[in-house]
Scaffold this motif. Sequence first.
Motif, PDB file in Angstrom:
ATOM      1  N   SER A 194       0.913  -1.538   0.087  1.00 42.59           N
ATOM      2  CA  SER A 194       0.189   0.355  -0.208  1.00 42.59           C
ATOM      3  C   SER A 194       1.038   1.199   0.175  1.00 42.59           C
ATOM      4  CB  SER A 194      -0.789   0.321   1.210  1.00 42.59           C
ATOM      5  OG  SER A 194      -2.195  -1.647   1.444  1.00 42.59           O
ATOM      6  N   TYR A 197       2.934   1.554  -3.495  1.00 48.38           N
ATOM      7  CA  TYR A 197       1.260   1.926  -4.584  1.00 48.38           C
ATOM      8  C   TYR A 197       1.075   3.773  -4.240  1.00 48.38           C
ATOM      9  CZ  TYR A 197      -3.782   2.675  -6.118  1.00 48.38           C
ATOM     10  OH  TYR A 197      -4.687   3.279  -6.975  1.00 48.38           O
ATOM     11  N   TRP A 198       0.716   3.852  -2.777  1.00 50.29           N
ATOM     12  CA  TRP A 198       0.847   5.451  -2.755  1.00 50.29           C
ATOM     13  C   TRP A 198       1.738   6.150  -3.016  1.00 50.29           C
ATOM     14  CZ3 TRP A 198       4.089   8.428   1.038  1.00 50.29           C
ATOM     15  CH2 TRP A 198       3.317   9.403   1.111  1.00 50.29           C
ATOM     16  N   ASN A 199       2.933   5.850  -2.868  1.00 50.79           N
ATOM     17  CA  ASN A 199       3.836   6.725  -3.433  1.00 50.79           C
ATOM     18  C   ASN A 199       4.641   6.352  -4.915  1.00 50.79           C
ATOM     19  OD1 ASN A 199       6.482   7.938  -2.789  1.00 50.79           O
ATOM     20  ND2 ASN A 199       7.893   6.494  -2.718  1.00 50.79           N
ATOM     21  N   ASN A 200       3.476   6.070  -5.481  1.00 49.23           N
ATOM     22  CA  ASN A 200       3.670   6.058  -7.585  1.00 49.23           C
ATOM     23  C   ASN A 200       4.627   4.632  -7.605  1.00 49.23           C
ATOM     24  OD1 ASN A 200       1.597   8.243  -7.462  1.00 49.23           O
ATOM     25  ND2 ASN A 200       3.579   9.621  -6.951  1.00 49.23           N
ATOM     26  N   GLY A 201       4.248   3.658  -6.885  1.00 45.27           N
ATOM     27  CA  GLY A 201       5.512   2.855  -7.672  1.00 45.27           C
ATOM     28  C   GLY A 201       7.529   2.938  -6.957  1.00 45.27           C
ATOM     29  N   SER A 202       7.060   3.845  -6.065  1.00 45.17           N
ATOM     30  CA  SER A 202       8.665   3.615  -5.319  1.00 45.17           C
ATOM     31  C   SER A 202       8.352   3.469  -4.349  1.00 45.17           C
ATOM     32  CB  SER A 202       8.605   5.236  -5.715  1.00 45.17           C
ATOM     33  OG  SER A 202      10.336   5.095  -5.052  1.00 45.17           O
ATOM     34  N   LYS A 208      13.894  11.339  -4.502  1.00 46.40           N
ATOM     35  CA  LYS A 208      14.385   9.884  -5.579  1.00 46.40           C
ATOM     36  C   LYS A 208      14.877  10.768  -6.966  1.00 46.40           C
ATOM     37  CE  LYS A 208       9.415   8.942  -5.120  1.00 46.40           C
ATOM     38  NZ  LYS A 208       8.761   9.722  -3.955  1.00 46.40           N
TER      39      LYS A 208
END
Length: 255
Positions: A194, A197-202, A208
């Motif tokens: 989760s 997913y919340w962190n845009n796949g990272s 970043k």
Amino acid sequence: MFHISQAKAFCNGRFTLWDPMITTPPGLYLLSAFFSQFAEKLFSFQLSSIAALRAINSVLGLGVLLISFAVAKELKTSHPFERSLIIALLPTLYIFNFLYYTDVGSVFFTLLSYHGALKKNWILYLLAGLVSLTFRQTNIIWVAGFFVGDIVHRRAGKLSLSKRKESLRLIYSALLNRKQLIFFAILLLGCFCSFVYWNNGSIVLGDKQSHQVSAHWAQMLYFFSFTSVFFAVSIGIFIYISFDCLLGIDKDTAE
């Protein structure tokens, strides 16, 4: 220094303030805020100075020593205190006992999760594992490994070499018989997925661009240099422990 300023913001109740350069979750800062609020209510002062914040890591460093000893005892290793000292005094960890960073807390809660797995206390395993992820999100590798290791140790470890080809089927069978463990493991992995997913796949928070996956050959040089120096120390400790065990055997034989 942005770790100190971030901790001070949390200690002052400003939980929505976040430095975009920080790439790890806020576990250390939340723990600092908890201790600060506790000290304020109990002793009427906040633990928000640099020295006080660093002292939190010193306390966690003592915790690493104690939980390492508990893990060594649970594993029934020889000389558990000496082995726990090796972990607690590891230079790349020990230096952070006197600084303010996530390493010490990360190791403490990861070891606490491991201890819970060894004791089959799955609630402790889950809670400590979740807290360890708030210090370093990459701890998911260790926490998931404890779960897999428990299954493999109980099943594949009892097999002969010829039968280990069936290990996947046996591990699957073991999973079906460990519903409580499965529940906690899925809950833990679900929380991590989760977050990704919340962190845009990272898995990286904050900056970043400076934390892209790439080959870092200089790290290999650091690793080999460190290993070469401290492997010699470990060999010395191993020889001492072995010699001590041999002396014990000789004494028993003489009696």
